[in-house]
Motif scaffolding. Structure first.
Motif, PDB file in Angstrom:
ATOM      1  N   ILE B  96      16.421  48.739  13.601  1.00 10.18           N
ATOM      2  CA  ILE B  96      15.820  49.434  13.964  1.00 10.18           C
ATOM      3  C   ILE B  96      15.295  50.541  13.246  1.00 10.18           C
ATOM      4  CG2 ILE B  96      14.510  47.806  15.773  1.00 10.18           C
ATOM      5  CD1 ILE B  96      14.495  50.329  17.220  1.00 10.18           C
ATOM      6  N   PRO B  97      13.937  50.515  12.330  1.00 11.36           N
ATOM      7  CA  PRO B  97      13.691  52.250  11.684  1.00 11.36           C
ATOM      8  C   PRO B  97      13.573  52.988  12.323  1.00 11.36           C
ATOM      9  CG  PRO B  97      11.853  50.393  11.218  1.00 11.36           C
ATOM     10  CD  PRO B  97      12.587  49.791  12.273  1.00 11.36           C
ATOM     11  N   ALA B  98      13.848  54.209  12.386  1.00  9.88           N
ATOM     12  CA  ALA B  98      13.954  55.205  13.541  1.00  9.88           C
ATOM     13  C   ALA B  98      12.790  56.192  12.870  1.00  9.88           C
ATOM     14  CB  ALA B  98      14.889  55.822  13.729  1.00  9.88           C
ATOM     15  N   ASN B  99      12.119  56.729  11.976  1.00 10.05           N
ATOM     16  CA  ASN B  99      11.140  57.607  11.060  1.00 10.05           C
ATOM     17  C   ASN B  99      11.337  58.715  11.530  1.00 10.05           C
ATOM     18  OD1 ASN B  99      11.431  55.607   9.014  1.00 10.05           O
ATOM     19  ND2 ASN B  99      10.074  55.098   9.716  1.00 10.05           N
ATOM     20  N   LYS B 136      16.113  38.392  23.918  1.00 10.94           N
ATOM     21  CA  LYS B 136      14.380  38.256  22.606  1.00 10.94           C
ATOM     22  C   LYS B 136      13.875  38.841  22.758  1.00 10.94           C
ATOM     23  CE  LYS B 136      15.046  35.274  18.409  1.00 10.94           C
ATOM     24  NZ  LYS B 136      15.025  34.215  17.755  1.00 10.94           N
ATOM     25  N   ALA B 137      13.328  38.531  23.932  1.00 14.40           N
ATOM     26  CA  ALA B 137      11.570  39.611  24.381  1.00 14.40           C
ATOM     27  C   ALA B 137      11.754  40.695  24.090  1.00 14.40           C
ATOM     28  CB  ALA B 137      11.606  39.167  25.512  1.00 14.40           C
ATOM     29  N   ALA B 138      13.239  41.511  25.025  1.00 16.39           N
ATOM     30  CA  ALA B 138      12.982  42.619  24.699  1.00 16.39           C
ATOM     31  C   ALA B 138      13.090  43.144  23.508  1.00 16.39           C
ATOM     32  CB  ALA B 138      14.153  43.901  25.691  1.00 16.39           C
ATOM     33  N   ALA B 139      13.882  42.479  22.282  1.00 16.00           N
ATOM     34  CA  ALA B 139      14.013  43.137  20.769  1.00 16.00           C
ATOM     35  C   ALA B 139      12.808  43.078  20.399  1.00 16.00           C
ATOM     36  CB  ALA B 139      15.196  42.260  20.834  1.00 16.00           C
ATOM     37  N   GLU B 140      11.764  42.423  20.391  1.00 19.97           N
ATOM     38  CA  GLU B 140      10.722  41.949  19.775  1.00 19.97           C
ATOM     39  C   GLU B 140      10.028  43.086  20.341  1.00 19.97           C
ATOM     40  OE1 GLU B 140       9.357  39.617  18.132  1.00 19.97           O
ATOM     41  OE2 GLU B 140      11.583  39.091  17.891  1.00 19.97           O
ATOM     42  N   ASP B 141       9.986  44.032  21.785  1.00 19.58           N
ATOM     43  CA  ASP B 141       8.417  44.708  22.192  1.00 19.58           C
ATOM     44  C   ASP B 141       8.870  45.756  21.059  1.00 19.58           C
ATOM     45  OD1 ASP B 141       7.834  43.589  23.900  1.00 19.58           O
ATOM     46  OD2 ASP B 141       8.440  44.051  25.558  1.00 19.58           O
ATOM     47  N   LEU B 142      10.295  45.932  20.984  1.00 17.79           N
ATOM     48  CA  LEU B 142      11.063  47.168  20.613  1.00 17.79           C
ATOM     49  C   LEU B 142      10.416  47.221  19.240  1.00 17.79           C
ATOM     50  CD1 LEU B 142      14.967  48.527  21.251  1.00 17.79           C
ATOM     51  CD2 LEU B 142      13.128  49.341  21.342  1.00 17.79           C
ATOM     52  N   LYS B 143      10.706  45.753  17.962  1.00 22.76           N
ATOM     53  CA  LYS B 143       9.535  45.733  16.875  1.00 22.76           C
ATOM     54  C   LYS B 143       8.692  46.323  16.827  1.00 22.76           C
ATOM     55  CE  LYS B 143      13.434  42.686  14.736  1.00 22.76           C
ATOM     56  NZ  LYS B 143      13.715  41.379  14.908  1.00 22.76           N
ATOM     57  N   GLN B 144       7.896  46.098  17.865  1.00 21.87           N
ATOM     58  CA  GLN B 144       6.502  46.447  17.674  1.00 21.87           C
ATOM     59  C   GLN B 144       6.089  47.677  17.177  1.00 21.87           C
ATOM     60  OE1 GLN B 144       3.679  44.197  18.354  1.00 21.87           O
ATOM     61  NE2 GLN B 144       4.935  42.389  18.447  1.00 21.87           N
ATOM     62  N   GLY B 145       7.413  48.532  17.491  1.00 25.48           N
ATOM     63  CA  GLY B 145       7.470  50.144  17.243  1.00 25.48           C
ATOM     64  C   GLY B 145       6.422  51.212  18.375  1.00 25.48           C
ATOM     65  N   HIS B 148       8.181  53.771  19.233  1.00 22.29           N
ATOM     66  CA  HIS B 148       8.313  54.614  18.024  1.00 22.29           C
ATOM     67  C   HIS B 148       7.523  55.450  18.168  1.00 22.29           C
ATOM     68  CE1 HIS B 148       8.851  54.965  13.700  1.00 22.29           C
ATOM     69  NE2 HIS B 148      10.010  55.519  13.576  1.00 22.29           N
ATOM     70  N   ASP B 149       6.500  55.250  17.269  1.00 17.87           N
ATOM     71  CA  ASP B 149       5.426  55.835  17.599  1.00 17.87           C
ATOM     72  C   ASP B 149       4.962  56.903  18.541  1.00 17.87           C
ATOM     73  OD1 ASP B 149       4.624  54.201  15.376  1.00 17.87           O
ATOM     74  OD2 ASP B 149       3.619  53.023  15.911  1.00 17.87           O
ATOM     75  N   LYS B 150       5.358  56.743  19.620  1.00 16.87           N
ATOM     76  CA  LYS B 150       4.754  57.443  20.544  1.00 16.87           C
ATOM     77  C   LYS B 150       5.760  58.742  20.273  1.00 16.87           C
ATOM     78  CE  LYS B 150       2.308  55.190  24.211  1.00 16.87           C
ATOM     79  NZ  LYS B 150       1.654  56.549  25.137  1.00 16.87           N
ATOM     80  N   VAL B 151       6.872  58.382  20.366  1.00 20.61           N
ATOM     81  CA  VAL B 151       8.352  59.812  20.088  1.00 20.61           C
ATOM     82  C   VAL B 151       7.607  60.404  18.580  1.00 20.61           C
ATOM     83  CG1 VAL B 151      10.523  60.559  19.463  1.00 20.61           C
ATOM     84  CG2 VAL B 151       9.727  58.272  20.620  1.00 20.61           C
ATOM     85  N   CYS B 152       7.215  59.522  17.554  1.00 18.08           N
ATOM     86  CA  CYS B 152       6.936  60.584  16.547  1.00 18.08           C
ATOM     87  C   CYS B 152       5.771  61.530  16.932  1.00 18.08           C
ATOM     88  CB  CYS B 152       7.027  59.433  15.469  1.00 18.08           C
ATOM     89  SG  CYS B 152       7.821  58.630  14.235  1.00 18.08           S
ATOM     90  N   ARG B 153       4.579  60.742  17.362  1.00 17.58           N
ATOM     91  CA  ARG B 153       3.871  61.254  18.103  1.00 17.58           C
ATOM     92  C   ARG B 153       4.005  62.760  18.715  1.00 17.58           C
ATOM     93  NH1 ARG B 153      -0.329  57.459  20.268  1.00 17.58           N
ATOM     94  NH2 ARG B 153       0.638  56.492  18.657  1.00 17.58           N
ATOM     95  N   PRO B 162       1.342  55.385  12.379  1.00 15.78           N
ATOM     96  CA  PRO B 162       2.050  54.017  10.511  1.00 15.78           C
ATOM     97  C   PRO B 162       1.339  52.433  10.882  1.00 15.78           C
ATOM     98  CG  PRO B 162       3.679  53.955  11.858  1.00 15.78           C
ATOM     99  CD  PRO B 162       2.700  55.359  12.783  1.00 15.78           C
ATOM    100  N   LYS B 163       1.116  51.867  10.672  1.00 14.29           N
ATOM    101  CA  LYS B 163       0.670  50.093  10.891  1.00 14.29           C
ATOM    102  C   LYS B 163       1.402  50.156  11.774  1.00 14.29           C
ATOM    103  CE  LYS B 163       2.452  50.364   6.956  1.00 14.29           C
ATOM    104  NZ  LYS B 163       3.131  52.109   6.495  1.00 14.29           N
ATOM    105  N   THR B 164       0.681  49.320  12.486  1.00 16.05           N
ATOM    106  CA  THR B 164       1.651  48.800  13.474  1.00 16.05           C
ATOM    107  C   THR B 164       1.282  47.427  13.161  1.00 16.05           C
ATOM    108  OG1 THR B 164       0.832  50.423  15.484  1.00 16.05           O
ATOM    109  CG2 THR B 164       1.814  48.285  15.780  1.00 16.05           C
TER     110      THR B 164
END
Lengths: 120, 165, 139, 95, 112, 180
Positions: B96-99, B136-145, B148-153, B162-164
């Protein structure tokens, strides 16, 4: 024999014998050191169990507690643990030197190498 | 230097919390210890923006409750997986990306991923994190991002959302 | 610096000061709760070892050079022995703390504090030295 | 209540030991010792409450600390089979 | 009284998760899966037990120390877990997975 | 605990043995807490589980982590061990019961320490006051032992070691050639 009252000694003895066996029967020097450590710990446990008093508490003064375990074995063992680690370090340092000298940490091989050297 | 002084103050507060005995001699020992440790930290060069992130402290407080709720949710899911039958366990590896801009942000993100059971970050690279997930469910959750956005904020309040997906 | 791996470094930076402070706390509160010189020395050394493990032995050496290590090793023993000798000079026995101050109880307290400090310094210096010796060998 | 909790912890410890003895790979053993340390910490805390002298929490804190450092050291050793600094590479903090 | 009930509840939940985690440690298939079970112990088990003890002991220094332990583990446990999983990956242990969605199969940041 | 001890015998990978030894030490520390010896548990946790494991690992790094010989039960040592163990167990019949406050070991000087140490030193932790004050001589000797051990390790693995290896023509990395 009084079964429940003496079980602590039996545990200590079994543990001690395990350590003893490792020390005398295993060829590997590092295992010997670990065996020595187990032996050591069994002796520590022996001291601490002797110092334990039923319904006693840890020997740190606090309000409302009047039975304390015997603090003397604790002091002896406290110093013994640190001395133990110092001797372990020394032993390990010797093992490293033995390894550079004989290229092995197995006692039989070291013996063999010594015999070879004597023959020369 | 400023950070070192501030670190000393924080350390002294920690000392007060730990100590519980407030006689003058012990408090003076506390001051002394805090100064010594801050000096050692200064020498070790650990009291910089990464080691002692005061710039984040307030935002972190708002992030943690959310994280804890996430942890509890995923815990229950993983407990179900463990107790359930073996067929339900389908491990998956994703990237997954980590920007996040700073390394500190990346670390926060990776640690949050690891803290939520069910997902473990197994490698961190440039702007990417490899994640091993138990289902797979947990992975899908992470992909939602969302995380990620919370940490970025957390890192920067003005971070453009970013567009979710 | 673009190191590829960051988690350990960042978290270690964050935690090392607190570990060291905790060690000093154990040192000075050995009189009231569990703890004392031995434990404090080992924890202090452990914090230092964590630093050297993560930032490399070379950096660890820079923070605590060999002369300092060796000096601390002896300073601890000297503090201990010196406290004892001081009691001897003041007219008591070796390691008799009652004479250090007018009040015997306060004298005992001071003596114990100094002795524990000596123990702590020696133990931590020993542990750090042994670790460095072992870690800086090459195979 | 704390009796029940400590029994649960003891059972969990036993399971961790089984894992450490069985452990097919070395990493299983390390994982076992890591969780074992966590459980030992919790056991100390519960024993403190059981004997009604919970002021010894420093002990549990030391456990947490030492457990963490030991795990890091083991990993470091296992990665480089050396405790020292990996020479010649820009690997500060890498593991 | 209510506080006591809450602490009972939390300690109970904590122990339960501890046991589940330990069972998982034995039951799951490979090392990477077991790491998740250990994470269960580290977060839920530890967190709830400590929370329960906090409630039990009330507002004292013990609580402060418990909270410090909790915060410490909060930072330390993911680090050691991560280090472990990374080392296992480097040690050429192939995770048993159903699908691998990484673009290339090398681990991130590996030099080679 | 016994289980870990016994399995140390049979596992051939030395690394696993070291991990088990660390676990053994943690268990011992828990046992000390149960037996009221908080200070000892403190030390054991820090020393046994932390530093010793590190040192063992360091040694493994410098030597090898595979045991060569196959582990087999050796009869004579086993018999010797069983014999010694049974003699010791027979000997325990005269020992006082576990937790007996009237045991000889608990009657000699300990009551005095427990009663008087608070008055004489003003410290609540008896272990510390006994360690540093009543038994100061022992502790002093023990600090000197540690000091000596550090010097011994330095002598065994320090500068002289390096010099001899340098003399043998082996190239030593500049970074690690520092004199200890």
């Amino acid at each position: 024999m009084d079964f429940p009252g003496l079980i602590n000694y039996w545990i200590v003895i079994i543990l001690m014998m395990v350590g003893f066996y490792i020390v005398i029967a295993q060829g590997n020097l590092i295992k010997k050191i670990i065996g020595l450590n187990i032996f050591q710990v069994s002796v520590f446990i022996f001291y601490i169990t002797v110092g334990k008093v039923s319904d006693g508490s840890a020997p740190i003064m606090a309000a409302g507690i009047d039975t304390y375990s015997n603090p003397l074995p604790h002091v002896l063992i406290l110093t013994a643990i640190v001395v133990g680690v110092a001797t372990t370090a020394l032993g390990l340092a010797m093992i490293v030197r033995i390894r550079t000298a004989y290229n092995s940490i197995e006692s039989d091989e070291i013996e063999r190498a010594e015999i070879l050297e004597d023959d020369k | 230097m400023f950070r070192s002084i501030f670190l000393a103050v924080v350390l002294f507060l920690l000392w007060l919390v730990l100590s519980g005995i407030y006689t003058p001699i012990l408090i003076s020992f506390g001051v002394l210890s805090a100064i010594i440790v801050a000096w050692i930290a200064y020498r070790m060069d650990v009291a910089d923006h990464e080691g002692f992130p005061i710039q984040l402290s307030w935002k972190a407080v708002s992030y943690w409750p959310w994280l804890i709720v996430e942890i509890i949710k995923s815990n229950i899911a993983v407990a179900g997986l463990i107790l359930g039958s073996r067929e339900n366990i389908k491990p998956i590896l994703i990237r997954i990306p980590a920007n996040q801009k700073t390394e500190l942000g990346q670390v926060t993100y990776a640690n949050s991923i690891t803290l939520t059971p069910g997902t473990v970050s197994i490698a961190v690279g440039e702007n990417m994190i490899d994640v091993h997930s138990l289902s797979k469910a947990a992975a899908e959750d992470l992909k939602q991002g969302v995380m990620h956005d919370k940490v970025c904020r957390l890192e920067d309040l003005n971070y453009p959302l970013p567009k979710t997906k | 610096m673009m190191t590829r791996h960051t988690i350990l470094r960042v978290i270690a930076k964050f935690m090392i000061p607190y570990i060291l402070l905790f060690a000093l706390y154990v040192q000075f509160h050995g009189d009231f709760g569990p703890g004392g010189g031995f434990q404090a020395g080992v924890i202090f050394a452990a914090g230092f070892i964590l630093y050297s493990l993560i930032f490399g032995i070379e950096n660890g050496r820079k923070v605590m050079p060999p002369w300092l290590r060796r000096a601390l090793l002896s300073i601890g023993v000297i503090i201990f022995g010196g406290t004892g000798l001081f009691g001897l000079i003041l007219g008591g026995n070796f390691l008799d703390y009652n004479v250090l101050l007018e009040n015997p109880v306060a004298g005992q307290h001071l003596g114990i504090l100094l002795v524990e400090l000596g123990v702590g310094i020696t133990v931590s210096a020993t542990m750090i030295t042994i670790f460095f010796v072992f870690a800086s060998q090459d195979q | 209540m704390f009796v029940a909790a400590s029994i649960a912890i003891l059972i969990a410890m036993l399971l961790a030991i089984v894992r450490a003895v069985l452990g097919p790979t070395i990493y299983d053993r390390i994982l076992a010792i890591n969780t074992f340390g966590t459980k030992a910490l919790l056991l100390i805390a519960t024993i403190g409450f059981l004997t009604e002298r919970p002021e010894f929490m420093d002990l549990a804190l030391v456990y947490a600390l030492i457990n963490f450092i030991a795990t890091i050291a083991i990993m470091k050793f296992f990665r480089f089979s050396h405790l020292g600094y990996p020479q010649g590479k820009d690997e500060i903090g890498d593991l | 009284m209510a506080v006591e009930v809450i602490s009972w509840l939390f300690v109970g939940i904590g122990s339960l998760f501890l046991l589940i985690g330990a069972i998982g440690l034995l039951r799951l298939g490979d090392i990477f899966a077991r790491i998740h079970a250990a994470g269960l112990i580290d977060t839920m088990g530890l967190g709830f037990l400590i929370l329960g003890m906090c409630f039990y002991s009330g507002f004292t220094l013990v609580t402060a120390k418990l909270i410090i332990i909790g915060i410490f583990m909060f930072f330390a446990s993911p680090v050691s877990t991560h280090a472990l999983s990374k080392a296992a990956l480097d040690g050429n242990i192939k995770p048993e997975v159903d699908e691998d969605q990484r673009p290339d199969k090398r681990r991130l940041g590996a030099e080679e | 605990m016994l289980l870990t001890g016994i399995s140390v015998i049979f596992i051939r990978n030395l690394f696993a043995v070291v991990v088990l030894a660390g676990m053994f030490s943690l268990l011992a520390a828990v046992l000390y807490v149960v037996l009221d010896a908080v200070d000892v548990a403190f030390t054991e946790a820090a020393v046994g589980a932390g530093i010793s494991t590190l040192l063992l690992l360091g040694t493994l790094a410098l030597t090898t982590d595979k045991e060569l010989a196959k582990t087999k039960i050796k009869i004579i040592p086993l018999l010797l061990v069983i014999f010694t163990g049974s003699v010791l167990i027979l000997g325990t019949r005269d020992m006082p019961n576990f937790g007996d406050a009237k045991a000889p070991a608990n009657l000699h000087v300990a009551p005095r320490y427990i009663e008087e140490s608070m008055k004489e030193t003003g410290l609540p932790n008896m272990v510390t006051s006994v360690l540093a004050s009543y038994r100061g001589y022992d502790t002093f000797g023990e600090v000197v032992v540690i000091f000596t051990a550090a010097i011994g390790v330095l002598i065994l693995l320090g500068q002289g070691y390096r010099k001899s290896r340098r003399g043998s023509g082996k190239i030593i990395n500049k970074n690690s050639g520092e004199a200890e």
